[in-house]
Design an enzyme around this catalytic site. Structure first.
Site, PDB file in Angstrom:
ATOM      1  N   LYS A   1       0.798  -1.239   0.000  1.00  0.00           N
ATOM      2  CA  LYS A   1       0.000   0.000   0.000  1.00  0.00           C
ATOM      3  C   LYS A   1       0.826   1.282   0.000  1.00  0.00           C
ATOM      4  O   LYS A   1       0.338   2.354   0.363  1.00  0.00           O
ATOM      5  CB  LYS A   1      -0.994   0.021   1.183  1.00  0.00           C
ATOM      6  CG  LYS A   1      -1.955  -1.115   1.190  1.00  0.00           C
ATOM      7  CD  LYS A   1      -2.851  -1.055  -0.013  1.00  0.00           C
ATOM      8  CE  LYS A   1      -2.908  -2.311  -0.776  1.00  0.00           C
ATOM      9  NZ  LYS A   1      -3.343  -2.171  -2.155  1.00  0.00           N
ATOM     10  N   SER A   2       2.079   1.145  -0.415  1.00  0.00           N
ATOM     11  CA  SER A   2       2.949   2.323  -0.447  1.00  0.00           C
ATOM     12  C   SER A   2       3.108   2.890  -1.849  1.00  0.00           C
ATOM     13  O   SER A   2       3.977   3.728  -2.085  1.00  0.00           O
ATOM     14  CB  SER A   2       4.325   1.962   0.114  1.00  0.00           C
ATOM     15  OG  SER A   2       4.195   1.544   1.442  1.00  0.00           O
TER      16      SER A   2
ATOM     17  N   HIS B   1       7.946  -7.465  -1.648  1.00  0.00           N
ATOM     18  CA  HIS B   1       7.590  -6.764  -0.397  1.00  0.00           C
ATOM     19  C   HIS B   1       8.547  -7.182   0.731  1.00  0.00           C
ATOM     20  O   HIS B   1       8.398  -6.753   1.867  1.00  0.00           O
ATOM     21  CB  HIS B   1       6.183  -7.168   0.064  1.00  0.00           C
ATOM     22  CG  HIS B   1       5.055  -6.524  -0.682  1.00  0.00           C
ATOM     23  ND1 HIS B   1       5.043  -5.206  -1.039  1.00  0.00           N
ATOM     24  CD2 HIS B   1       3.850  -7.033  -1.083  1.00  0.00           C
ATOM     25  CE1 HIS B   1       3.882  -4.924  -1.644  1.00  0.00           C
ATOM     26  NE2 HIS B   1       3.155  -6.025  -1.687  1.00  0.00           N
TER      27      HIS B   1
HETATM   28  P1  A3P Z   1      -5.005   4.926  -1.535  1.00  0.00           P
HETATM   29  O1  A3P Z   1      -5.708   3.736  -0.959  1.00  0.00           O
HETATM   30  O2  A3P Z   1      -4.532   5.883  -0.486  1.00  0.00           O
HETATM   31  O3  A3P Z   1      -5.772   5.615  -2.597  1.00  0.00           O
HETATM   32  P2  A3P Z   1      -0.177  -0.455  -3.694  1.00  0.00           P
HETATM   33  O4  A3P Z   1      -0.084  -0.303  -5.179  1.00  0.00           O
HETATM   34  O5  A3P Z   1       1.160  -0.550  -3.021  1.00  0.00           O
HETATM   35  O6  A3P Z   1      -1.115  -1.523  -3.312  1.00  0.00           O
HETATM   36  O7  A3P Z   1      -0.751   0.928  -3.141  1.00  0.00           O
HETATM   37  C1  A3P Z   1      -2.066   1.321  -3.423  1.00  0.00           C
HETATM   38  C2  A3P Z   1      -2.185   2.791  -3.149  1.00  0.00           C
HETATM   39  O8  A3P Z   1      -1.553   3.552  -4.196  1.00  0.00           O
HETATM   40  C3  A3P Z   1      -3.638   3.261  -3.138  1.00  0.00           C
HETATM   41  O9  A3P Z   1      -3.662   4.374  -2.245  1.00  0.00           O
HETATM   42  C4  A3P Z   1      -3.830   3.668  -4.581  1.00  0.00           C
HETATM   43  O10 A3P Z   1      -4.939   4.492  -4.800  1.00  0.00           O
HETATM   44  C5  A3P Z   1      -2.521   4.379  -4.845  1.00  0.00           C
HETATM   45  N1  A3P Z   1      -2.187   4.489  -6.269  1.00  0.00           N
HETATM   46  C6  A3P Z   1      -2.400   3.566  -7.251  1.00  0.00           C
HETATM   47  N2  A3P Z   1      -1.980   4.034  -8.427  1.00  0.00           N
HETATM   48  C7  A3P Z   1      -1.492   5.275  -8.214  1.00  0.00           C
HETATM   49  C8  A3P Z   1      -0.933   6.277  -9.064  1.00  0.00           C
HETATM   50  N3  A3P Z   1      -0.787   6.085 -10.365  1.00  0.00           N
HETATM   51  N4  A3P Z   1      -0.540   7.442  -8.486  1.00  0.00           N
HETATM   52  C9  A3P Z   1      -0.683   7.647  -7.170  1.00  0.00           C
HETATM   53  N5  A3P Z   1      -1.219   6.750  -6.310  1.00  0.00           N
HETATM   54  C10 A3P Z   1      -1.622   5.569  -6.827  1.00  0.00           C
END
Ligand code: A3P
Length: 304
Positions: free
Chosen positions: A47-48, A110
Site C-alpha cells: 500500500k505504499s 515486499h
Molecule cells: P489509496 O488507498 O490511499 O488511494 P499499492 O499499489 O502498493 O497496493 O498501493 C495502493 C495505493 O496507491 C492506493 O492508495 C492507490 O490508490 C494508490 N495508487 C495507485 N496508483 C497510483 C498512481 N498512479 N498514483 C498515485 N497513487 C496511486
C-alpha cells in the site's frame, strides 16, 4: 499472532506474513533468485504505491520507441508487467536464466531487507525502495482489505489500528521494514535508492529523473526536450492508470490470491488519513514513527 487480515499472522525472520504460503514463497526466492548486475528490484511495503512505481519503472526501462497509443501499460496490468518475486513459486514461474547479455529485468518484492536473498546482497543489482507515510498506508490497507475476499476476518477500524500500532501487519512491523532499507541505503547508497510516495507526488519530474539516473538509464537532453519525462508521468498518473479498462475490470492472480484489479486504485492522494483517523490516532502513530525511526533522518511530509 492474531492478525487483522487473516485470523493469524506468521513470523519468519522477524517479519509477519499473512499465510505460511507467503513464507514458503520468500524461502523459495531466497534459494532460487539469481540477479544480474543490471537488474532492478523494486521494494515496497504493501500500500505504499507499488502499482504506481511498477508503472513508472517499467516505463523508464522500456522507453525506446515510446508511444502513448501502443504502450504496454494500456493493455496489461502493471502487476503482470512487473512480476512479484515471492509469488513465483505459487504461480509456477521459473526464474529466467541469468544471461548477462539480455536486457535489465525489473522485479518487485515486499520482502524486508533482512530476508532478501543473499544473491541480491552479493550482486550489483539496484534496489529502489519506496515508502509512504504510515497514516495513509494504514487507511489504504484497511480500505483495501474491506473489499478483499481473501481476508478471513473483519476487524473494526479501531481494532485493526491497534494491531497496526503494535507492528502486527503483513510485512510488519512497518517501522522495521523502513529501517532495514534505510540502513542499507546509508551503507550502500549506490545500490539502494530510497524514494517516498509523497516526494514523487510533489515533484514527479525531479524524482523520476533521479530514479532513471540511479538505475543507470538517465534521460538524455534529447529525451527531455521531446518531453519524455512528462509523458511518462502523465501515462502513469492515478487518473490515467485508474481509468484504463485493463485496470478497471476483472481480477488478477497474485500467487495464491485473487484480487480485483480496481482494488489497487482508490484515491491516490497524500493526507487522506485526515478523513479517517482521529487526532489521537494520528498523534499515536506519529509518536510510534518518531520513536522507532529515531536516529535516522527519515520523516514523512504527510499533510498534503
Ligand atoms: P489509496 O488507498 O490511499 O488511494 P499499492 O499499489 O502498493 O497496493 O498501493 C495502493 C495505493 O496507491 C492506493 O492508495 C492507490 O490508490 C494508490 N495508487 C495507485 N496508483 C497510483 C498512481 N498512479 N498514483 C498515485 N497513487 C496511486
Amino acid at each position: 499472532e492474531k492478525g487483522w487480515v487473516t485470523e493469524h499472522l506468521y513470523q519468519y525472520q522477524g517479519c509477519w506474513y499473512r499465510t505460511p504460503s507467503a513464507i514458503q514463497g520468500v524461502i523459495w526466492m531466497q534459494e532460487h533468485f539469481k540477479p544480474r548486475p543490471a537488474d532492478v528490484l523494486l521494494v515496497t511495503p504493501p500500500k505504499s504505491g507499488t502499482t504506481w512505481f511498477k508503472s513508472l519503472l517499467f516505463a523508464i526501462m522500456n522507453r525506446t520507441q515510446f508511444d502513448t497509443s501502443t504502450h504496454p501499460l494500456l493493455t496489461t496490468s502493471p502487476h503482470e508487467l512487473v512480476p512479484f518475486m515471492e509469488m513465483f513459486l505459487h504461480m509456477n514461474i521459473p526464474f529466467p536464466d541469468p544471461d548477462p547479455l539480455s536486457p535489465p529485468r525489473l522485479f518487485h518484492t515486499h520482502t524486508p531487507f533482512t530476508s532478501l536473498p543473499q544473491s541480491v546482497i552479493d550482486s550489483q543489482c539496484r534496489i529502489v525502495y519506496v515508502s509512504r507515510n504510515p497514516k495513509d498506508v494504514f487507511v489504504s490497507f484497511y480500505c483495501f482489505l474491506q473489499g478483499d475476499n481473501n481476508s478471513a476476518i473483519r476487524l473494526s477500524f479501531e481494532e485493526a489500528f491497534e494491531q497496526y500500532c503494535k507492528g502486527f501487519s503483513p510485512y510488519g512491523p512497518f517501522w522495521d521494514h523502513i529501517l532495514g532499507y534505510w540502513k542499507a541505503s546509508s551503507k550502500w547508497p549506490e545500490r539502494v535508492l530510497l524514494l517516498k510516495y509523497e516526494d514523487m507526488k510533489r515533484d514527479s519530474s525531479f524524482h523520476l529523473k533521479r530514479t532513471a539516473e540511479f538505475i543507470g538509464q538517465p534521460f538524455s537532453s534529447e529525451e527531455e526536450k521531446q518531453g519524455l519525462v512528462h509523458e511518462i508521468i502523465k501515462l502513469c498518473s492515478f487518473e490515467s492508470l485508474s481509468n484504463m479498462k485493463v485496470n478497471k475490470t476483472g481480477t488478477l492472480r497474485v500467487g495464491y490470491l485473487t484480487v480485483d484489479k480496481n482494488s489497487f486504485f482508490r484515491k491516490g492522494e497524500v493526507g487522506d488519513w485526515k478523513n479517517h483517523l482521529t487526532a489521537e490516532m494520528a498523534e499515536r502513530l506519529d509518536r510510534i514513527v518518531e520513536r522507532n525511526l529515531d536516529g535516522c533522518d527519515f520523516s514523512f511530509d504527510d499533510s498534503k
